[in-house]
Design an enzyme around this catalytic site. Structure first.
Site, mmCIF file in Angstrom:
data_model
loop_
_atom_site.group_PDB
_atom_site.id
_atom_site.type_symbol
_atom_site.label_atom_id
_atom_site.label_comp_id
_atom_site.label_asym_id
_atom_site.label_seq_id
_atom_site.Cartn_x
_atom_site.Cartn_y
_atom_site.Cartn_z
ATOM 1 C CG LEU A 45 -2.131 0.864 1.265
ATOM 2 C CD1 LEU A 45 -3.040 0.617 0.062
ATOM 3 C CD2 LEU A 45 -2.908 0.664 2.545
ATOM 4 C CG ASP A 46 1.312 3.418 -3.644
ATOM 5 O OD1 ASP A 46 2.184 2.540 -3.789
ATOM 6 O OD2 ASP A 46 0.528 3.760 -4.542
ATOM 7 N NE ARG A 47 6.404 8.880 3.062
ATOM 8 C CZ ARG A 47 7.117 9.939 2.793
ATOM 9 N NH1 ARG A 47 7.653 10.105 1.608
ATOM 10 N NH2 ARG A 47 7.323 10.849 3.708
#
Length: 183
Positions: A45-47
């Site tokens: 899950l992207d930052r």
């Protein structure tokens, strides 16, 4: 018996236990949220995305969750710029061609603004540009796919929260909170 942890990953947290970034950049990681030995993220899950991250100590379960061959549905609540009409949502439902090839068809619908926690930092508000929320369910997981799909229909993503993976959701978990289930 395998361990499975459901974590509500906050905005700005890296989806790893250590920061391999440049020297002196102490970015928040999963190690600041939980200290459970032997578990690893099943997927990413992207930052700049929030929401459900699954962690497990079982390699087979990790592969089953993360591998697109199993087509485990992932549901996202997405705040987008503008107000996409049915024709824009139909493009998502039919599948789009992105720079890395065609996407699988997605489930897409407009929803009322969900009752979520405040994001820190807040999403930029522009009085002259409306926004709305859509629920998007994918059965694949490419790099920044939701953001690229909404941009492709002319409605850039402002906020992205993964709410559900398969039968697991973050319902009842605040940012940084987690619960363990046995599978």
């Amino acid at each position: 018996m395998s361990r499975l942890i459901l974590l509500n990953k906050p905005y700005g947290v890296l989806c790893q236990f250590t920061d391999q970034g440049s020297a002196g950049s102490a970015r928040p990681t999963l190690s600041g949220l939980l200290q459970v030995p032997g578990v690893y993220p099943a997927g990413r899950l992207d930052r700049d995305s929030e929401g459900l991250l699954l962690l497990t100590d079982d390699g087979r379960l990790q592969a089953r969750i993360a591998d697109p061959r199993f087509k485990l549905p992932k549901t996202y609540l997405v705040q987008v710029e503008g107000e996409p009409g049915e024709s824009s949502l139909d493009k998502l439902r039919r599948g789009l061609v992105l720079n890395d090839g065609p996407t699988r068809p997605a489930e897409a619908r407009r929803i009322a603004e969900p009752a979520l926690w405040p994001r820190d930092p807040p999403v930029r508000f522009r009085k002259s540009v409306p926004d709305c929320w859509i629920e998007l369910t994918l059965r694949e997981g490419r790099n920044r796919q939701v953001r690229r799909m909404t941009a492709a229909i002319g409605h850039p993503t402002l906020r992205l929260v993964r709410w559900r993976i398969g039968d697991w959701s973050i319902d009842g978990l605040g940012p940084g909170e987690w619960r363990e289930i046995r599978v």
